[in-house]
Structure formats: C-alpha cells, structure tokens
Design a protein around this motif. Structure first.
Motif, PDB file in Angstrom:
ATOM      1  N   GLY A  73      32.915  11.347  59.327  1.00  0.00           N
ATOM      2  CA  GLY A  73      33.635  12.256  58.449  1.00  0.00           C
ATOM      3  C   GLY A  73      34.295  11.487  57.135  1.00  0.00           C
ATOM      4  N   ALA A  74      34.543  12.397  56.095  1.00  0.00           N
ATOM      5  CA  ALA A  74      35.396  11.723  54.945  1.00  0.00           C
ATOM      6  C   ALA A  74      36.841  11.604  55.452  1.00  0.00           C
ATOM      7  CB  ALA A  74      35.241  12.853  53.891  1.00  0.00           C
ATOM      8  N   MET A  75      37.071  10.478  56.048  1.00  0.00           N
ATOM      9  CA  MET A  75      38.435  10.326  56.473  1.00  0.00           C
ATOM     10  C   MET A  75      38.630   8.878  56.420  1.00  0.00           C
ATOM     11  SD  MET A  75      39.564  10.731  60.326  1.00  0.00           S
ATOM     12  CE  MET A  75      39.923   9.074  61.225  1.00  0.00           C
ATOM     13  N   THR A  76      39.830   8.301  56.213  1.00  0.00           N
ATOM     14  CA  THR A  76      40.302   6.875  56.472  1.00  0.00           C
ATOM     15  C   THR A  76      41.439   6.962  57.246  1.00  0.00           C
ATOM     16  OG1 THR A  76      41.702   6.990  54.763  1.00  0.00           O
ATOM     17  CG2 THR A  76      39.755   6.478  54.106  1.00  0.00           C
ATOM     18  N   LEU A  77      41.438   5.748  57.741  1.00  0.00           N
ATOM     19  CA  LEU A  77      42.606   5.145  58.756  1.00  0.00           C
ATOM     20  C   LEU A  77      43.400   4.295  58.094  1.00  0.00           C
ATOM     21  CD1 LEU A  77      40.380   4.582  61.971  1.00  0.00           C
ATOM     22  CD2 LEU A  77      41.939   6.522  61.808  1.00  0.00           C
ATOM     23  N   ALA A  78      44.482   4.515  57.807  1.00  0.00           N
ATOM     24  CA  ALA A  78      45.579   3.633  57.080  1.00  0.00           C
ATOM     25  C   ALA A  78      46.582   2.716  57.618  1.00  0.00           C
ATOM     26  CB  ALA A  78      46.457   4.601  56.048  1.00  0.00           C
ATOM     27  N   VAL A 101      34.148  -5.266  52.743  1.00  0.00           N
ATOM     28  CA  VAL A 101      35.097  -4.652  51.788  1.00  0.00           C
ATOM     29  C   VAL A 101      34.663  -3.682  51.026  1.00  0.00           C
ATOM     30  CG1 VAL A 101      36.514  -5.531  49.869  1.00  0.00           C
ATOM     31  CG2 VAL A 101      36.302  -7.221  51.812  1.00  0.00           C
ATOM     32  N   LEU A 102      35.292  -2.613  50.726  1.00  0.00           N
ATOM     33  CA  LEU A 102      34.790  -1.559  50.128  1.00  0.00           C
ATOM     34  C   LEU A 102      35.480  -1.231  48.587  1.00  0.00           C
ATOM     35  CD1 LEU A 102      34.885   1.350  52.860  1.00  0.00           C
ATOM     36  CD2 LEU A 102      32.782  -0.078  51.738  1.00  0.00           C
ATOM     37  N   ARG A 103      36.742  -1.643  48.431  1.00  0.00           N
ATOM     38  CA  ARG A 103      37.567  -1.938  47.576  1.00  0.00           C
ATOM     39  C   ARG A 103      38.554  -3.111  47.624  1.00  0.00           C
ATOM     40  NH1 ARG A 103      41.276   2.420  44.376  1.00  0.00           N
ATOM     41  NH2 ARG A 103      42.579   0.775  43.060  1.00  0.00           N
ATOM     42  N   PRO A 104      38.462  -4.196  46.796  1.00  0.00           N
ATOM     43  CA  PRO A 104      39.439  -5.170  46.934  1.00  0.00           C
ATOM     44  C   PRO A 104      40.846  -4.825  46.763  1.00  0.00           C
ATOM     45  CG  PRO A 104      37.632  -5.856  45.360  1.00  0.00           C
ATOM     46  CD  PRO A 104      37.555  -4.229  45.973  1.00  0.00           C
ATOM     47  N   ALA A 105      41.854  -5.304  47.137  1.00  0.00           N
ATOM     48  CA  ALA A 105      43.250  -5.175  47.017  1.00  0.00           C
ATOM     49  C   ALA A 105      43.548  -5.082  45.477  1.00  0.00           C
ATOM     50  CB  ALA A 105      44.059  -6.225  47.503  1.00  0.00           C
ATOM     51  N   PHE A 117      38.521  -1.366  53.297  1.00  0.00           N
ATOM     52  CA  PHE A 117      37.262  -1.986  54.346  1.00  0.00           C
ATOM     53  C   PHE A 117      36.706  -1.083  55.097  1.00  0.00           C
ATOM     54  CE2 PHE A 117      40.810  -3.227  56.972  1.00  0.00           C
ATOM     55  CZ  PHE A 117      40.206  -3.237  58.256  1.00  0.00           C
ATOM     56  N   ALA A 118      35.232  -1.562  55.764  1.00  0.00           N
ATOM     57  CA  ALA A 118      34.899  -0.676  56.678  1.00  0.00           C
ATOM     58  C   ALA A 118      34.753  -1.702  57.960  1.00  0.00           C
ATOM     59  CB  ALA A 118      33.513  -0.304  56.279  1.00  0.00           C
ATOM     60  N   ASP A 119      34.837  -1.108  59.107  1.00  0.00           N
ATOM     61  CA  ASP A 119      34.610  -2.169  60.242  1.00  0.00           C
ATOM     62  C   ASP A 119      33.227  -2.046  60.490  1.00  0.00           C
ATOM     63  OD1 ASP A 119      33.490   0.148  61.959  1.00  0.00           O
ATOM     64  OD2 ASP A 119      35.620   0.438  62.975  1.00  0.00           O
ATOM     65  N   ILE A 124      36.237   3.426  58.024  1.00  0.00           N
ATOM     66  CA  ILE A 124      36.950   3.139  57.024  1.00  0.00           C
ATOM     67  C   ILE A 124      38.469   3.151  57.273  1.00  0.00           C
ATOM     68  CG2 ILE A 124      37.311   3.486  54.496  1.00  0.00           C
ATOM     69  CD1 ILE A 124      34.666   5.086  54.340  1.00  0.00           C
ATOM     70  N   TRP A 125      39.029   1.851  56.832  1.00  0.00           N
ATOM     71  CA  TRP A 125      40.254   1.465  56.851  1.00  0.00           C
ATOM     72  C   TRP A 125      40.992   1.397  55.527  1.00  0.00           C
ATOM     73  CZ3 TRP A 125      43.886   1.137  60.825  1.00  0.00           C
ATOM     74  CH2 TRP A 125      43.138   1.398  62.128  1.00  0.00           C
ATOM     75  N   GLU A 126      42.179   1.812  54.974  1.00  0.00           N
ATOM     76  CA  GLU A 126      42.880   1.516  54.073  1.00  0.00           C
ATOM     77  C   GLU A 126      43.965   0.636  54.472  1.00  0.00           C
ATOM     78  OE1 GLU A 126      45.495   3.847  50.381  1.00  0.00           O
ATOM     79  OE2 GLU A 126      45.373   4.691  52.450  1.00  0.00           O
TER      80      GLU A 126
END
Length: 148
Positions: A73-78, A101-105, A117-119, A124-126
């Motif tokens: 799903g289009a969801m992130t865990l933060a 890494v999907l988007r660096p800091a 990042f994605a595990d 996906i984690w923010e």
C-alpha cells in the motif's frame, strides 16, 4: 451505538514478510530488541506499540485473500527523532543494515528534516525530526506538541 469504544490507538503493526529471518536481522541491526514470543511471529517492543513480522502467506490466509492481493500500500511508517542530526545517522544505519535509501536526509518545507528508506522487503520508513512536535521524555510523539 452501544458497545466497546474504538479508542485512538495503534497497538500492533504487522508487516507481512517473505523472509522473516532476514527482515528480523535488519531490524536487529537497527538496534531493536526482540520480545520473547512462543509463536511463529517475531515481535519488537516499541514505545506503546509492537512491530510484528509475520509470514506473508499466513497473513494472507488469515485475511482470506491470496498473497498477491496484499501488495504494498501507499503507506509509510514514521520514526521521529529528538535531534535533526539523528535523521542522517539513522538513514545511514538503515543503509548499512541492508535497507535501500529512498530519500537522503534533508530539509523539508515545514521546517524539519526527513529521509526515507525501505527495509529489505520494501516496507517504507520515514525518519523525521520535527521542531514543532518534540518527543516526550519517554519518546512518545505528539502531533504539534498535542497532549504534552
């Protein structure tokens, strides 16, 4: 309507996993500790919740769906942090543990710092530092400081 209240809480987050040992090793490399568990679920105690890793096929069976119907799903865990520098450090730690890494800091329009990042299985984690929502002493997140 009478009955039990639907209280505003997330108690358990379950990630469907194809390779539980690999995914568990990833989260352990981030510094998380497994909780004792006699079942075929790997669980990590969070502040007020639990993150569980559960075989994807078993999760699909429980839902009465084929595994391919679960998708992503289009969801992130933060995961919010106490200091802006911690965002880059945790993104680097996730990459070293095998995450992508999907988007660096980096700075974000609302004044904070975020990275993604994605595990190893694509969850996906923010990682975020939000100057408008400092964490409690115990580490609990409060949207815009609500409930301090």
């Amino acid at each position: 309507m009478a009955g039990a209240a639907f209280e505003p809480r997330v108690s358990l987050i379950t990630l469907g996993a194809r390779d539980i040992p690999r995914l568990a090793a990833f989260y352990e490399a981030l510094g998380w500790q497994r909780t004792p568990n006699p079942h075929d679920v790997v669980a990590f105690d969070l502040i007020g919740q639990t993150l569980a890793l559960y075989e994807l096929d078993d999760l699909a069976r429980d839902l009465g769906l084929p595994p391919e119907a679960l998708g992503h799903g289009a969801m992130t865990l933060a995961h919010n942090v106490r200091n802006r520098e911690d965002v880059a450090a945790l993104i680097a730690r996730a990459a070293a543990a095998g995450g992508k890494v999907l988007r660096p800091a980096g700075e974000i329009f609302w004044g904070g710092v975020i990275g993604y990042f994605a595990d190893p299985e694509g969850h996906i984690w923010e990682i975020a530092w939000n100057p408008h929502a400092p964490l409690s002493d115990a580490g609990a997140f409060r949207w815009n400081g609500y409930g301090k």
